[in-house]
Enzyme design. Sequence first.
Site, PDB file in Angstrom:
ATOM      1  N   PRO A 197       0.792  -1.240   0.000  1.00  0.00           N
ATOM      2  CA  PRO A 197       0.000   0.000   0.000  1.00  0.00           C
ATOM      3  C   PRO A 197       0.822   1.286   0.000  1.00  0.00           C
ATOM      4  O   PRO A 197       0.239   2.360   0.001  1.00  0.00           O
ATOM      5  CB  PRO A 197      -0.812  -0.130   1.290  1.00  0.00           C
ATOM      6  CG  PRO A 197       0.098  -0.868   2.214  1.00  0.00           C
ATOM      7  CD  PRO A 197       0.822  -1.865   1.353  1.00  0.00           C
ATOM      8  N   GLY A 199       4.045   1.907   2.010  1.00  0.00           N
ATOM      9  CA  GLY A 199       4.872   2.267   3.163  1.00  0.00           C
ATOM     10  C   GLY A 199       6.309   2.592   2.801  1.00  0.00           C
ATOM     11  O   GLY A 199       6.881   3.572   3.287  1.00  0.00           O
ATOM     12  N   ASP A 253       9.521  -5.113  -1.284  1.00  0.00           N
ATOM     13  CA  ASP A 253       8.932  -5.789  -0.122  1.00  0.00           C
ATOM     14  C   ASP A 253       7.843  -6.752  -0.609  1.00  0.00           C
ATOM     15  O   ASP A 253       6.831  -6.952   0.049  1.00  0.00           O
ATOM     16  CB  ASP A 253       8.362  -4.752   0.846  1.00  0.00           C
ATOM     17  CG  ASP A 253       8.074  -5.329   2.233  1.00  0.00           C
ATOM     18  OD1 ASP A 253       8.790  -6.262   2.653  1.00  0.00           O
ATOM     19  OD2 ASP A 253       7.126  -4.847   2.896  1.00  0.00           O
ATOM     20  N   LYS A 282      10.975 -13.071   1.893  1.00  0.00           N
ATOM     21  CA  LYS A 282       9.889 -13.590   2.732  1.00  0.00           C
ATOM     22  C   LYS A 282       9.780 -15.108   2.564  1.00  0.00           C
ATOM     23  O   LYS A 282       9.893 -15.628   1.457  1.00  0.00           O
ATOM     24  CB  LYS A 282       8.563 -12.924   2.352  1.00  0.00           C
ATOM     25  CG  LYS A 282       8.556 -11.411   2.551  1.00  0.00           C
ATOM     26  CD  LYS A 282       7.264 -10.799   2.007  1.00  0.00           C
ATOM     27  CE  LYS A 282       7.284  -9.287   2.095  1.00  0.00           C
ATOM     28  NZ  LYS A 282       7.002  -8.772   3.433  1.00  0.00           N
TER      29      LYS A 282
END
Length: 322
Positions: A197, A199, A253, A282
Site C-alpha cells: 500500500p 509504506g 517488499d 519472505k
Amino acid sequence: MNRHGTGGPPDATRPGWPVRSAYLAAPGFEPVLAQELARRGAGDLCWHGRLVLSAHPPVASLWALETWDTPEEHDVPSIKGAARILRAIQRNWACYAPMLHRRCALIGDALPPLRPKPLVFPAVAPDAHLGAWTLLAPDRLLLSRTKSSPFINGEVEFEENRTDPPSRAYLKLWEALLRLGRWPVAGETCLDLGACPGGWTWVAASNGAHVTAIDRSPLAENVASLPNVTCRYESAFGLDPQDCAPVDWLFSDIIAYPARLLALARRWIESGRAARIVMTIKFQGETDHETAEAFAAIAGGRVVHLWHNKHELTFFWQRDPS
C-alpha cells in the site's frame, strides 16, 4: 535452560563446556536459528532463553539478532563481584536476562546506566562500544566484550509515525536504511517494486527522493498523491530492467517465493540499472536456508534479520563504486 545436541546434552552452567560463541534469536525464531547453526557446523547447542550457546568459534549467522563473539565465563559469588568484573572491563553493557531477573537488575543498577531513547528517522546507528552479559546461574556470569549489534539485545526502537504511513512495513525500511547508514535524499531516484500500500514509497518520498511505485494495486491515496511519487500499475516481475532508466535505489517488499526473488535480484544486479538494492526475502512455511545463503553469497550483498522482520530476511546490495 534447554539443551540440544548429540552425545549427551551440554551444560553451559558448569565448567568443562566452554562457551566460544552465542547467538540471540528474535522472539519465536529459535527453531529457525537452530536450523541455520546446524547447517553451519556450530556443534551442540545450549539454549539460555533466546540466547543459544556454542562451544565452537563464531560462525556467520543470517538469523541471529546479534552474535556474541568474545564470550567469557566468570564465577561471581556476589552481585557486587559481578558488577566489579564488568566495570573493570569497560563502561557500556547490555543485559540479557531470561531468568534471575532480580539479581540481573541489581547488577545492572551497579553499572553505568544505559537509557537509549527511541530513534528519530533519519538516523544512524549508535557508535559507542557496547558489550553484553547474562547470568547462566546465580554465581555464573557470561559476558562478551563485543557483539555484532550496537543495540541492546538487537532491538531497534523508533519514534513511530502513526499518521502518515499506510502500514507498519515502513519500520523495516527505516531499520534497513539505519543499518546502511544512508537513505534516499532529494535529487535521488527510487524504484519501489510491489509498492502497495505504499509504506516504503512513503519513506523514500518523505525524505525528498523521487519514487516510481510499481504495483498492479493502487497505493494509499495520501502516498500516491505526493508530488514526488509516480505510480505505474504493472507487474514488478514483468518489468524488464533494461527498459528502465538507472535508479539510485531499488526497493522490494514483495510477497513471493525466495527463489523467484533471487532471480529478480540477480536480473537487476546484472542489468547495472540499480546502484543499491534493499529487498525483503519472505518465507512461506519452511525456511528456505539454501536460497537465503545464495542471496548472502552475492558479491556486494549481505543478508540480515532485522528486529522489525518477521519470518523474513533483508537483503542489501550496492554496486562497487570502482
